[in-house]
Design an enzyme around this catalytic site. Structure first.
Site, PDB file in Angstrom:
ATOM      1  N   ASP A   1       0.867  -1.184   0.000  1.00 43.36           N
ATOM      2  CA  ASP A   1       0.000   0.000   0.000  1.00 43.36           C
ATOM      3  C   ASP A   1       0.906   1.236   0.000  1.00 43.36           C
ATOM      4  O   ASP A   1       2.133   1.136  -0.209  1.00 43.36           O
ATOM      5  CB  ASP A   1      -1.022  -0.036   1.160  1.00 43.36           C
ATOM      6  CG  ASP A   1      -0.375   0.162   2.532  1.00 43.36           C
ATOM      7  OD1 ASP A   1       0.866   0.319   2.589  1.00 43.36           O
ATOM      8  OD2 ASP A   1      -1.115   0.160   3.527  1.00 43.36           O
TER       9      ASP A   1
ATOM     10  N   CYS B   1       2.584  -3.527   4.119  1.00 40.58           N
ATOM     11  CA  CYS B   1       1.791  -2.352   4.516  1.00 40.58           C
ATOM     12  C   CYS B   1       2.507  -1.719   5.702  1.00 40.58           C
ATOM     13  O   CYS B   1       3.681  -2.027   5.947  1.00 40.58           O
ATOM     14  CB  CYS B   1       0.338  -2.728   4.819  1.00 40.58           C
ATOM     15  SG  CYS B   1       0.117  -3.841   6.203  1.00 40.58           S
TER      16      CYS B   1
ATOM     17  N   THR C   1       2.241  -2.093   9.009  1.00 36.55           N
ATOM     18  CA  THR C   1       2.662  -3.047  10.052  1.00 36.55           C
ATOM     19  C   THR C   1       2.767  -4.478   9.547  1.00 36.55           C
ATOM     20  O   THR C   1       3.346  -5.331  10.198  1.00 36.55           O
ATOM     21  CB  THR C   1       1.605  -3.063  11.169  1.00 36.55           C
ATOM     22  OG1 THR C   1       0.333  -3.374  10.555  1.00 36.55           O
ATOM     23  CG2 THR C   1       1.514  -1.730  11.880  1.00 36.55           C
TER      24      THR C   1
ATOM     25  N   HIS D   1       6.666 -24.310  10.482  1.00 36.34           N
ATOM     26  CA  HIS D   1       5.526 -24.757  11.280  1.00 36.34           C
ATOM     27  C   HIS D   1       4.177 -24.477  10.635  1.00 36.34           C
ATOM     28  O   HIS D   1       3.224 -25.200  10.886  1.00 36.34           O
ATOM     29  CB  HIS D   1       5.540 -24.071  12.656  1.00 36.34           C
ATOM     30  CG  HIS D   1       6.636 -24.570  13.544  1.00 36.34           C
ATOM     31  ND1 HIS D   1       6.701 -24.270  14.876  1.00 36.34           N
ATOM     32  CD2 HIS D   1       7.708 -25.356  13.276  1.00 36.34           C
ATOM     33  CE1 HIS D   1       7.782 -24.856  15.402  1.00 36.34           C
ATOM     34  NE2 HIS D   1       8.411 -25.504  14.445  1.00 36.34           N
TER      35      HIS D   1
ATOM     36  N   HIS E   1       2.909 -30.683  12.493  1.00 40.09           N
ATOM     37  CA  HIS E   1       2.488 -29.349  12.039  1.00 40.09           C
ATOM     38  C   HIS E   1       1.417 -29.476  10.943  1.00 40.09           C
ATOM     39  O   HIS E   1       0.496 -28.664  10.880  1.00 40.09           O
ATOM     40  CB  HIS E   1       3.682 -28.558  11.533  1.00 40.09           C
ATOM     41  CG  HIS E   1       4.747 -28.400  12.579  1.00 40.09           C
ATOM     42  ND1 HIS E   1       4.531 -27.706  13.740  1.00 40.09           N
ATOM     43  CD2 HIS E   1       6.010 -28.904  12.650  1.00 40.09           C
ATOM     44  CE1 HIS E   1       5.618 -27.754  14.491  1.00 40.09           C
ATOM     45  NE2 HIS E   1       6.529 -28.471  13.858  1.00 40.09           N
TER      46      HIS E   1
HETATM   47  C1  RB5 Z   1      -2.121   2.509   6.633  1.00 39.05           C
HETATM   48  O1  RB5 Z   1      -1.985   3.742   7.314  1.00 39.05           O
HETATM   49  C2  RB5 Z   1      -1.916   1.373   7.597  1.00 39.05           C
HETATM   50  O2  RB5 Z   1      -3.051   1.249   8.386  1.00 39.05           O
HETATM   51  C3  RB5 Z   1      -1.674   0.113   6.811  1.00 39.05           C
HETATM   52  O3  RB5 Z   1      -0.553   0.265   6.028  1.00 39.05           O
HETATM   53  C4  RB5 Z   1      -1.404  -1.130   7.615  1.00 39.05           C
HETATM   54  O4  RB5 Z   1      -0.456  -0.925   8.590  1.00 39.05           O
HETATM   55  C5  RB5 Z   1      -2.565  -1.836   8.145  1.00 39.05           C
HETATM   56  O5  RB5 Z   1      -2.461  -2.804   8.879  1.00 39.05           O
END
Ligand code: RB5
Length: 366
Positions: free
Chosen positions: A10, A67, A69, A100, A135
């Site tokens: 993203d 993305c 996180t 696993h 597993h």
């Molecule tokens: C976008 O700001 C952020 O929410 C997205 O990149 C991601 O981390 C979502 O889990």
């Protein structure tokens, strides 16, 4: 094996994605990477869902998604059947997600790691194999729920249980529950519900290739294999379901089983049994609108097995959890199809809320 890998990010992961693509092209020979496909989307759900769809449908083998996180990509991808996505912001997690969890997608958090860590994460992910064994058994438990969500509630039983959530079926079930529905309407509705159910139940009937001459040409087509189906109503209420099937499959053979309940022991006693000679070769659908205690269903299934029947399904309109459990305890091989699942049995063994006595309502003997 040559690998196809989908990649995507993203707005947070552009720099990391460039690093990822660079690394994948550098190691493509080493890891047999045949193709890297970049997927775009408005936001992380679109990117993740399109990658997950590509992996699930085997258009691509694996995917790496970035993305902020890794969490959003991971949540979205795991909604798709067959996807095992993991957030892997360290090389250790990438390795263990393969060993696993047999991860087929990993998600990385651009806000949590520097782009320079990407090669180490991907290197571990590409070079580590799934260990299988215990597993694999754990993953099988997850796929069982994916295949049939009812196994969450009914365990093993849920794998052999189909409850129809089609609006037309549910609409008609509401009508037969209504105590003011006339005998004629009740009879017609039982047939209609059975027809709608059988459309789905027979989805896997064996077919054979045939040639058909249309007004324009000879073409390949398929036909249902002969001698494939037998329907066996349990007298008397099961008879009300027969026409619903014969309207769609007029050549199905019809057997009959008669059972009554001993008033003292409450055990079902056989008083009539006439089955097609070739019952051992056919898919058998036992019909009884109500699966209550499961006593008659179990006795009926036993009787058919005694006569050589092997591939047996039980088709009812309303089932109680008690009946489902009983049938699957005694006959775990039998698939139960029911239009709806009710709450419980009352002290007299009637399904609640149910519809009363299906036999009486079909034949006006109340
Ligand atoms: C976008 O700001 C952020 O929410 C997205 O990149 C991601 O981390 C979502 O889990």
């Amino acid at each position: 094996m040559l690998l196809k890998i989908a990649v995507g990010c993203d707005h947070t992961g552009i720099e990391h994605l460039n690093e990822l693509k660079k690394y994948l092209s550098e190691v493509s020979l080493e890891y047999g990477i045949e193709e890297v496909v970049e997927l775009n989307g408005e936001d992380y759900p679109e990117v993740a869902l399109s990658a997950a769809n590509a992996v699930s449908s085997h258009t691509t083998d694996r995917a790496v998604l970035i993305c902020g996180t890794g969490i959003g990509m991971c949540i979205a991808a795991n909604k798709v059947k067959g996807i095992r996505a993991a957030v892997c912001n360290t090389p250790e997690l990438a390795a263990i997600s393969r060993k696993h969890n047999d991860s087929n997608i990993i998600a990385i958090g651009a806000r949590l790691i520097t782009p320079s860590l990407i090669p180490q994460i991907i290197e571990k992910w590409l070079s580590t194999d799934f260990e299988g064994g215990r597993h694999a058994e754990r993953l099988n438990k997850i796929s069982a729920v994916e295949e049939n969500p009812l196994s969450l509630k009914y365990g093993k039983s849920g794998e052999r249980l189909t409850i129809f959530d089609h609006p037309l079926i549910q609409h008609k079930v509401a009508m037969i529950r209504n105590k003011n529905t006339s005998v004629k309407d009740f009879r017609d509705l039982i047939q209609e519900i059975t027809s709608l159910m059988v459309y789905e139940i027979t989805r896997y009937l064996p077919t054979v290739p045939i040639k058909v001459e249309t007004p324009l040409a000879i073409t390949d087509a398929v036909a249902c294999e002969g001698r494939s189906l037998a329907i066996v109503p349990i007298i008397r209420a099961g008879i009300g379901m027969v026409e619903g099937i014969l309207q769609l499959i007029p050549n199905a053979k019809v057997g009959h089983i008669g059972l009554y309940r001993d008033t003292e022991t409450l055990n079902p006693i056989e008083y009539y049994c006439k089955l097609p000679d070739d019952v051992n070769e056919r898919e058998i659908l036992i019909l009884d609108p109500m699966l209550a205690t499961g006593g008659s269903a179990v006795a009926g299934i036993e009787l058919i097995k005694k006569h050589g029947g092997q591939k047996i399904s039980f088709v009812c309109i309303i089932a109680a959890p008690e009946g489902i459990t009983k049938v699957h305890e005694e006959h775990p091989d039998v698939h139960i199809y029911t239009a709806t699942l009710d709450s419980h049995l009352n002290d007299h063994g009637y399904i609640v809320p149910g519809l009363g006595d299906a036999g009486d309502r079909l034949f006006g003997t109340e």
